[in-house]
Design a protein around this motif. Structure first.
Motif, short mmCIF file in Angstrom:
data_model
loop_
_atom_site.label_atom_id
_atom_site.label_comp_id
_atom_site.label_asym_id
_atom_site.label_seq_id
_atom_site.Cartn_x
_atom_site.Cartn_y
_atom_site.Cartn_z
N VAL A 32 19.64 2.56 -2.53
CA VAL A 32 18.21 2.22 -2.54
C VAL A 32 17.50 2.95 -3.68
O VAL A 32 17.83 4.08 -4.00
N TRP A 33 16.54 2.25 -4.28
CA TRP A 33 15.69 2.88 -5.28
C TRP A 33 14.74 3.87 -4.62
O TRP A 33 14.23 3.61 -3.54
N ILE A 34 14.51 5.00 -5.29
CA ILE A 34 13.47 5.95 -4.89
C ILE A 34 12.54 6.10 -6.09
O ILE A 34 12.82 5.59 -7.18
N GLY A 35 11.43 6.78 -5.93
CA GLY A 35 10.40 6.83 -6.96
C GLY A 35 10.59 7.86 -8.05
O GLY A 35 9.66 8.16 -8.79
N LEU A 36 11.79 8.38 -8.21
CA LEU A 36 12.04 9.39 -9.23
C LEU A 36 12.48 8.73 -10.53
O LEU A 36 13.29 7.80 -10.52
N ASN A 37 11.93 9.19 -11.66
CA ASN A 37 12.32 8.62 -12.96
C ASN A 37 12.04 9.61 -14.08
O ASN A 37 11.27 10.56 -13.91
N ASP A 38 12.71 9.37 -15.21
CA ASP A 38 12.44 10.15 -16.42
C ASP A 38 12.14 9.20 -17.59
O ASP A 38 12.61 9.39 -18.71
N GLY A 63 0.80 -1.22 0.00
CA GLY A 63 0.00 0.00 0.00
C GLY A 63 0.83 1.26 0.00
O GLY A 63 0.38 2.30 0.47
N ALA A 64 2.04 1.19 -0.54
CA ALA A 64 2.96 2.33 -0.55
C ALA A 64 3.51 2.53 -1.96
O ALA A 64 3.14 1.81 -2.89
N THR A 65 4.35 3.53 -2.12
CA THR A 65 5.09 3.75 -3.36
C THR A 65 6.56 3.92 -3.01
O THR A 65 6.89 4.21 -1.85
N LEU A 66 7.42 3.74 -4.00
CA LEU A 66 8.82 4.11 -3.77
C LEU A 66 8.83 5.56 -3.33
O LEU A 66 8.08 6.38 -3.86
N THR A 67 9.66 5.89 -2.37
CA THR A 67 9.60 7.19 -1.74
C THR A 67 9.87 8.35 -2.69
O THR A 67 10.66 8.24 -3.62
N SER A 68 9.19 9.44 -2.42
CA SER A 68 9.55 10.73 -2.99
C SER A 68 10.31 11.47 -1.90
O SER A 68 10.16 11.18 -0.72
N ILE A 69 11.15 12.42 -2.31
CA ILE A 69 11.95 13.20 -1.36
C ILE A 69 11.78 14.67 -1.73
O ILE A 69 12.06 15.05 -2.86
N HIS A 70 11.34 15.48 -0.77
CA HIS A 70 11.01 16.87 -1.07
C HIS A 70 11.81 17.91 -0.30
O HIS A 70 11.71 19.10 -0.61
N SER A 124 10.44 19.07 -6.81
CA SER A 124 10.93 20.40 -6.46
C SER A 124 12.28 20.35 -5.75
O SER A 124 12.81 21.37 -5.35
N TYR A 125 12.84 19.15 -5.62
CA TYR A 125 14.08 18.98 -4.87
C TYR A 125 14.89 17.87 -5.54
O TYR A 125 14.34 16.84 -5.95
N PHE A 126 16.19 18.10 -5.69
CA PHE A 126 17.12 17.09 -6.21
C PHE A 126 18.34 17.04 -5.31
O PHE A 126 18.69 18.03 -4.67
N TYR A 127 19.01 15.89 -5.29
CA TYR A 127 20.26 15.76 -4.54
C TYR A 127 21.21 14.86 -5.34
O TYR A 127 21.62 13.80 -4.90
N TRP A 128 21.51 15.31 -6.57
CA TRP A 128 22.35 14.53 -7.47
C TRP A 128 23.76 14.39 -6.94
O TRP A 128 24.30 15.31 -6.32
N GLU A 183 9.84 12.71 -12.82
CA GLU A 183 8.54 12.62 -12.16
C GLU A 183 8.65 11.67 -10.98
O GLU A 183 9.41 10.70 -11.03
N TRP A 184 7.86 11.94 -9.94
CA TRP A 184 7.74 11.03 -8.81
C TRP A 184 6.62 10.05 -9.08
O TRP A 184 5.57 10.42 -9.59
N LEU A 185 6.82 8.78 -8.73
CA LEU A 185 5.78 7.76 -8.91
C LEU A 185 4.50 8.10 -8.15
O LEU A 185 3.41 7.73 -8.57
#
Length: 166
Positions: A91-97, A67-74, A113-117, A105-107
């Motif tokens: 770890v995988w997070i829900g961000l993808n292109d 009942g969850a999604t891969l996390t978004s980070i804001h 609105s936030y990145f940490y490349w 986009e977040w899943l």
């Protein structure tokens, strides 16, 4: 019923039928610290970590099954929290292109609105093409990786903090 007292902002009570009897369903919303066992609480959300290496799609399916999604980070605070619970694992997070290269986009559908490349490795770099899914590396920075062939990350799932009691 719970090992510690519950602090909630809202309680929704709904009558439901069960075995020809009336029973009540309680939903405790906006709880402070209410997450299921093996989940971690942070800022009105619950996070689950699994450090077993898997593909992005496998990680997505595992989160959805709970009942969850891969996390978004804001925010930086949320980034720090995810890094801390990942305990030095990628770890995988829900961000993808996946839809359009370079447009992330977040899943969960929330706004990006936030990145940490990881700037030390020149991320995002789409090396050799097809790097459309994002991991938090063991160093904490983010990297784009191949979704279907790169199997070296665990996952962090995220869902809203609440508990339903029947």
């Amino acid at each position: 019923m719970f090992p510690t007292p519950i602090e909630a902002r809202f309680i929704r009570i709904q009558p439901v039928g069960w075995n020809n009897h009336i029973s009540l369903r309680f939903e405790i919303l906006k709880c402070k610290g209410i997450c299921l066992e093996d989940w971690n609480y942070h800022d009105d959300s619950c996070y689950y970590v699994n450090t077993t290496s898997m593909l992005f799609d496998e990680a997505t399916t595992m989160c959805e099954s709970m009942g969850a999604t891969l996390t978004s980070i804001h925010t930086q605070a949320e980034q720090n929290f995810v890094v801390s619970i990942a305990s030095g694992n990628a770890v995988w997070i829900g961000l993808n292109d996946v839809i359009q290269e370079g447009v992330y986009e977040w899943l969960d559908g929330t706004q990006v609105s936030y990145f940490y490349w990881s700037t030390s490795s020149g991320q995002p770099n789409n090396a050799l093409g097809g790097q459309d899914c994002v991991q938090v590396l063991s160093t904490g920075g983010w990297a784009d990786e191949k979704c279907l062939t790169y199997e070296s990350g665990g996952l962090v799932c995220k869902k809203r903090a609440h508990q339903t009691i029947n």
